[in-house]
Motif scaffolding. Structure first.
Motif, PDB file in Angstrom:
ATOM      1  N   UNK A   1       2.842   1.582 -13.594  1.00  0.00           N
ATOM      2  CA  UNK A   1       2.214   2.889 -13.433  1.00  0.00           C
ATOM      3  C   UNK A   1       0.698   2.754 -13.471  1.00  0.00           C
ATOM      4  N   UNK A   2       0.040   3.789 -12.977  1.00  0.00           N
ATOM      5  CA  UNK A   2      -1.407   3.874 -13.060  1.00  0.00           C
ATOM      6  C   UNK A   2      -1.800   5.334 -13.205  1.00  0.00           C
ATOM      7  N   UNK A   3      -2.733   5.608 -14.100  1.00  0.00           N
ATOM      8  CA  UNK A   3      -3.177   6.971 -14.324  1.00  0.00           C
ATOM      9  C   UNK A   3      -4.024   7.453 -13.159  1.00  0.00           C
ATOM     10  N   UNK A   4      -4.284   8.757 -13.139  1.00  0.00           N
ATOM     11  CA  UNK A   4      -4.957   9.359 -11.998  1.00  0.00           C
ATOM     12  C   UNK A   4      -6.338   8.773 -11.726  1.00  0.00           C
ATOM     13  N   UNK A   5      -7.045   8.422 -12.791  1.00  0.00           N
ATOM     14  CA  UNK A   5      -8.374   7.847 -12.639  1.00  0.00           C
ATOM     15  C   UNK A   5      -8.339   6.343 -12.387  1.00  0.00           C
ATOM     16  N   UNK A   6      -7.185   5.738 -12.603  1.00  0.00           N
ATOM     17  CA  UNK A   6      -7.070   4.298 -12.494  1.00  0.00           C
ATOM     18  C   UNK A   6      -7.480   3.559 -13.754  1.00  0.00           C
TER      19      UNK A   6
ATOM     20  N   UNK B   1       0.836  -1.188   0.000  1.00  0.00           N
ATOM     21  CA  UNK B   1       0.000   0.000   0.000  1.00  0.00           C
ATOM     22  C   UNK B   1       0.874   1.242   0.000  1.00  0.00           C
ATOM     23  N   UNK B   2       0.385   2.280  -0.641  1.00  0.00           N
ATOM     24  CA  UNK B   2       1.041   3.581  -0.649  1.00  0.00           C
ATOM     25  C   UNK B   2      -0.008   4.609  -0.283  1.00  0.00           C
ATOM     26  N   UNK B   3       0.084   5.126   0.924  1.00  0.00           N
ATOM     27  CA  UNK B   3      -0.916   6.058   1.441  1.00  0.00           C
ATOM     28  C   UNK B   3      -0.371   7.474   1.471  1.00  0.00           C
ATOM     29  N   UNK B   4      -1.167   8.409   0.992  1.00  0.00           N
ATOM     30  CA  UNK B   4      -0.769   9.812   0.947  1.00  0.00           C
ATOM     31  C   UNK B   4      -1.384  10.583   2.106  1.00  0.00           C
ATOM     32  N   UNK B   5      -0.628  11.529   2.621  1.00  0.00           N
ATOM     33  CA  UNK B   5      -1.135  12.466   3.609  1.00  0.00           C
ATOM     34  C   UNK B   5      -0.598  13.851   3.283  1.00  0.00           C
ATOM     35  N   UNK B   6      -1.368  14.871   3.615  1.00  0.00           N
ATOM     36  CA  UNK B   6      -0.974  16.235   3.304  1.00  0.00           C
ATOM     37  C   UNK B   6      -1.342  16.681   1.899  1.00  0.00           C
ATOM     38  N   UNK B   7      -1.808  15.774   1.082  1.00  0.00           N
ATOM     39  CA  UNK B   7      -2.294  16.084  -0.257  1.00  0.00           C
ATOM     40  C   UNK B   7      -3.200  14.953  -0.707  1.00  0.00           C
ATOM     41  N   UNK B   8      -3.938  15.181  -1.780  1.00  0.00           N
ATOM     42  CA  UNK B   8      -4.842  14.161  -2.301  1.00  0.00           C
ATOM     43  C   UNK B   8      -4.275  13.565  -3.583  1.00  0.00           C
ATOM     44  N   UNK B   9      -4.464  12.275  -3.754  1.00  0.00           N
ATOM     45  CA  UNK B   9      -3.886  11.540  -4.876  1.00  0.00           C
ATOM     46  C   UNK B   9      -4.721  11.574  -6.143  1.00  0.00           C
ATOM     47  N   UNK B  10      -5.907  12.127  -6.089  1.00  0.00           N
ATOM     48  CA  UNK B  10      -6.852  11.985  -7.189  1.00  0.00           C
ATOM     49  C   UNK B  10      -6.342  12.514  -8.524  1.00  0.00           C
ATOM     50  N   UNK B  11      -5.463  13.513  -8.513  1.00  0.00           N
ATOM     51  CA  UNK B  11      -4.943  14.079  -9.748  1.00  0.00           C
ATOM     52  C   UNK B  11      -3.555  13.564 -10.119  1.00  0.00           C
ATOM     53  N   UNK B  12      -3.020  12.643  -9.346  1.00  0.00           N
ATOM     54  CA  UNK B  12      -1.630  12.244  -9.493  1.00  0.00           C
ATOM     55  C   UNK B  12      -1.454  10.966 -10.293  1.00  0.00           C
ATOM     56  N   UNK B  13      -0.486  11.017 -11.201  1.00  0.00           N
ATOM     57  CA  UNK B  13      -0.034   9.835 -11.908  1.00  0.00           C
ATOM     58  C   UNK B  13       0.908   9.083 -10.971  1.00  0.00           C
TER      59      UNK B  13
END
Length: 116
Positions: free
Chosen positions: A50-55, A21-33
């Motif tokens: 890799x995975x695109x922002x939408x999956x 798992x790769x969990x983000x904090x301090x920002x949101x992953x929704x727009x990130x490649x």
């Protein structure tokens, strides 16, 4: 604090499975490649997939294609790497990377060891 934290690594036998798992904090992953990388001792860093922002689109290195699956849950702010049919040569430190515009973040990595 902007942070990416990998978890789920450990010792597994050849042929086994593990989910990172790769969990983000301090920002949101929704727009990130998102990308998963790995590096074994004495080896250069390798792009796993890799995975695109939408999956909607994924890509994989030939060495893991058919065995590994990348997915993401933007509501949980988390990206996953499902690893199946693990081989000793999969042993490495696995890290996640997030990219969007001028932003690029790295996690600290999690150790995966495949051994009998």
């Amino acid at each position: 604090q902007v942070q990416l934290v990998e978890s789920g690594g450990g010792l597994v036998q050849p042929g086994g499975s593990l989910r990172l798992s790769c969990a983000a904090s301090g920002f949101t992953l929704s727009n990130y490649f998102m990308s998963w990388y790995r590096q074994a001792p004495g080896k250069e860093r390798e792009l796993v997939g890799t995975i695109t922002s939408s999956g909607g689109t994924t890509s994989y290195a030939d060495s893991v294609k058919g065995r590994f699956i990348i997915s993401r849950d933007n509501f949980k702010n988390t990206v996953y790497l499902q690893m199946n049919s693990l081989k000793p040569e999969d042993t490495a430190v696995y890290s996640c990377n997030a990219v969007y515009n001028i932003y690029r973040y790295w996690g600290q990595g999690t150790q995966v060891t495949v051994s009998s």
